[in-house]
Design a protein around this motif. Structure first.
Motif, PDB file in Angstrom:
ATOM      1  N   UNK A  33       0.835  -1.201   0.000  1.00 39.56           N
ATOM      2  CA  UNK A  33       0.000   0.000   0.000  1.00 39.56           C
ATOM      3  C   UNK A  33       0.868   1.250   0.000  1.00 39.56           C
ATOM      4  N   UNK A  34       1.921   1.232   0.822  1.00 42.98           N
ATOM      5  CA  UNK A  34       2.815   2.375   0.859  1.00 42.98           C
ATOM      6  C   UNK A  34       3.496   2.622  -0.473  1.00 42.98           C
ATOM      7  N   UNK A  35       3.894   1.552  -1.144  1.00 44.26           N
ATOM      8  CA  UNK A  35       4.576   1.704  -2.431  1.00 44.26           C
ATOM      9  C   UNK A  35       3.598   2.123  -3.530  1.00 44.26           C
ATOM     10  N   UNK A  36       2.430   1.486  -3.557  1.00 42.31           N
ATOM     11  CA  UNK A  36       1.457   1.796  -4.599  1.00 42.31           C
ATOM     12  C   UNK A  36       0.851   3.185  -4.422  1.00 42.31           C
ATOM     13  N   UNK A  37       0.714   3.648  -3.175  1.00 41.07           N
ATOM     14  CA  UNK A  37       0.091   4.946  -2.934  1.00 41.07           C
ATOM     15  C   UNK A  37       0.954   6.096  -3.440  1.00 41.07           C
ATOM     16  N   UNK A  38       2.203   5.813  -3.796  1.00 39.92           N
ATOM     17  CA  UNK A  38       3.035   6.837  -4.424  1.00 39.92           C
ATOM     18  C   UNK A  38       2.625   7.044  -5.876  1.00 39.92           C
ATOM     19  N   UNK A 159      -2.702 -12.053 -12.793  1.00 36.21           N
ATOM     20  CA  UNK A 159      -1.251 -11.922 -12.617  1.00 36.21           C
ATOM     21  C   UNK A 159      -0.861 -12.416 -11.237  1.00 36.21           C
ATOM     22  N   UNK A 160       0.268 -13.124 -11.177  1.00 35.65           N
ATOM     23  CA  UNK A 160       0.867 -13.507  -9.902  1.00 35.65           C
ATOM     24  C   UNK A 160       2.158 -12.719  -9.709  1.00 35.65           C
ATOM     25  N   UNK A 161       2.341 -12.195  -8.512  1.00 40.74           N
ATOM     26  CA  UNK A 161       3.583 -11.514  -8.139  1.00 40.74           C
ATOM     27  C   UNK A 161       4.250 -12.395  -7.090  1.00 40.74           C
ATOM     28  N   UNK A 162       5.440 -12.892  -7.404  1.00 39.43           N
ATOM     29  CA  UNK A 162       6.022 -13.999  -6.636  1.00 39.43           C
ATOM     30  C   UNK A 162       7.360 -13.606  -6.009  1.00 39.43           C
ATOM     31  N   UNK A 163       7.666 -14.210  -4.847  1.00 37.92           N
ATOM     32  CA  UNK A 163       8.921 -13.881  -4.183  1.00 37.92           C
ATOM     33  C   UNK A 163      10.132 -14.610  -4.756  1.00 37.92           C
ATOM     34  N   UNK A 164       9.911 -15.785  -5.355  1.00 33.18           N
ATOM     35  CA  UNK A 164      11.038 -16.599  -5.811  1.00 33.18           C
ATOM     36  C   UNK A 164      10.703 -17.227  -7.160  1.00 33.18           C
ATOM     37  N   UNK A 179       3.386 -14.486 -14.448  1.00 33.81           N
ATOM     38  CA  UNK A 179       3.874 -14.366 -13.072  1.00 33.81           C
ATOM     39  C   UNK A 179       5.174 -13.559 -13.078  1.00 33.81           C
ATOM     40  N   UNK A 180       5.207 -12.514 -12.281  1.00 31.24           N
ATOM     41  CA  UNK A 180       6.408 -11.693 -12.122  1.00 31.24           C
ATOM     42  C   UNK A 180       7.205 -12.184 -10.925  1.00 31.24           C
ATOM     43  N   UNK A 181       8.522 -11.964 -10.949  1.00 34.70           N
ATOM     44  CA  UNK A 181       9.381 -12.376  -9.827  1.00 34.70           C
ATOM     45  C   UNK A 181      10.257 -11.203  -9.401  1.00 34.70           C
ATOM     46  N   UNK A 361       4.176  -4.286 -10.047  1.00 33.33           N
ATOM     47  CA  UNK A 361       2.728  -4.508 -10.111  1.00 33.33           C
ATOM     48  C   UNK A 361       2.022  -3.360 -10.811  1.00 33.33           C
ATOM     49  N   UNK A 362       2.375  -2.146 -10.418  1.00 28.99           N
ATOM     50  CA  UNK A 362       1.725  -0.979 -11.009  1.00 28.99           C
ATOM     51  C   UNK A 362       2.028  -0.876 -12.502  1.00 28.99           C
TER      52      UNK A 362
END
Length: 383
Positions: A33-38, A159-164, A179-181, A361-362
């Motif tokens: 939320x903090x990152x997207x709200x920019x 869309x999937x946003x993935x850690x690894x 899927x983004x990594x 993501x944005x």
């Protein structure tokens, strides 16, 4: 909760859907939320809070009780519902349908430009709506665990946003969706390198020549904590600190055991990580990822059942954490001192952070073709 950034986009807010099932999912949603709200307006809702008849409260308290008192039962539930099978397995459809209908009320009220889920049930609910044409905007699922299970992979997800990388591969294979990594979602707040070690050592009340080994138990304070503390007892030059989360009973129970110190909920983990030498972790989740970002090597030991074991296995196989099951003391000692073993593990862990997850993501959401997309696999349904 609303966070506004007027003028960044013309559409409605990005709706983040989380769940207070522990603190990891909420922490990821809060950071996103903090990152997207920019860049856009955002709104965050807790799926468990919008479920009727206190079902959310029951899910949360039941999960915590199983981890504390009957971990074998949670493992059986995980194997039955979460692990993909080629044969029949019990379905979560009734709960997903209920959650989807409650989520639709929020969607109708706030008219979001996208729905971003950081909890698997939220992703299932948004995917259910998307498949049936009841959600006209993209559904994004941010996977927060190092091992994706079946309930993360709903085919209605855009869309999937993935850690690894292996998590992304599993999501693509299961759903045929992109899927983004970018790497794990962690806090951007980092203490200054100049004084973080000094401040952290003072906070831990470490003596000269004494090193700190932190033992993570999650926000609920669960796991085989006493056994882990006892295994580290007497390690030369080491003081063990148990991060007990919000479990005051655990803190009272283990404080002083085998010379360890037990800490209640802390908001200064980055500072403590800067002062520590090793983290002993039992789940491989958000705390583990925060350690990666801080350059603190991790030993996995006595993992929690279900998703904990799966996640720890994945991270161990990738060389991001050291396996402590065959000997915790030896694993910790190998990482205490500077050298090739410690440096290589820290290098691999640091390399997982490839991009800003919020920006990635944005950027995907603002691609022109997505604005014209139709719900995937749309079909008519009276359900």
């Amino acid at each position: 909760m609303w966070v506004s950034a007027p003028g960044k986009i013309a559409a409605g807010p990005i709706l983040l859907v989380t769940a207070s099932m522990g603190s990891g999912h909420n922490q990821v949603a809060r950071e996103l939320s903090g990152r997207l709200s920019e860049r856009a307006q955002t709104r965050t809702v807790d799926l468990l809070e919008i479920l009727p008849w206190r079902i959310g409260h029951g899910l949360r308290s039941g999960y915590a009780a199983m981890l504390n008192r009957a971990p074998w039962l949670y493992d059986q539930i995980f194997q039955a519902f979460f692990v993909p099978r080629n044969h029949w397995q019990p379905s979560t459809s009734p709960l997903v349908t209920l959650a989807a209908r409650r989520l639709q009320l929020v969607v109708t009220a706030c008219q979001p430009s996208a729905v971003v889920s950081t909890f698997h049930l939220a992703g299932q609910a948004a995917g259910w709506l998307r498949q049936r044409g009841r959600l006209a905007v993209p559904s994004v699922v941010v996977i927060t665990e190092p091992a994706s299970h079946a309930l993360w992979a709903h085919p209605g997800t855009d869309l999937f946003v993935c850690p690894y990388p292996w998590v992304a591969e599993d999501a693509r294979r299961a759903t045929k969706k992109p899927a983004l990594v970018p790497g794990p979602v962690v806090s951007r707040e980092r203490p200054s390198a100049e004084d973080a070690v000094t401040v952290g050592r003072r906070a831990l009340r470490l003596q000269p020549g004494e090193d700190a080994v932190l033992i993570s138990t999650g926000s609920w304070g669960v796991g085989d904590v006493e056994e882990t503390v006892d295994e580290l007892a007497g390690l030369p030059g080491v003081r063990a600190f148990v991060l007990c989360g919000r479990n005051e009973r655990l803190r009272r129970r283990v404080d002083g055991r085998s010379g360890c110190r037990a800490l209640a909920w802390r908001a200064d983990l980055p500072t403590l990580f800067a002062a520590a030498r090793v983290l002993v972790d039992n789940a491989g989740g958000t705390t583990c990822a925060e350690a990666f970002a801080a350059g603190l090597p991790v030993v996995a030991h006595r993992p929690l059942p279900g998703h904990g074991r799966a996640g720890v296995r994945a991270l161990t196989n990738a060389g991001l954490v050291r396996d402590g099951q065959s000997g915790l003391r030896a694993a910790v000692q190998a990482l205490l001192v500077p050298g090739a073993v410690r440096d290589e593990q820290c290098r691999r862990a640091a390399a997982v952070f490839r991009a800003d997850p919020g920006a990635a993501t944005f950027d995907w959401l603002t691609r022109p073709e997505l604005a014209r997309s139709t719900p995937p696999h749309q079909h008519s349904s009276s359900g």
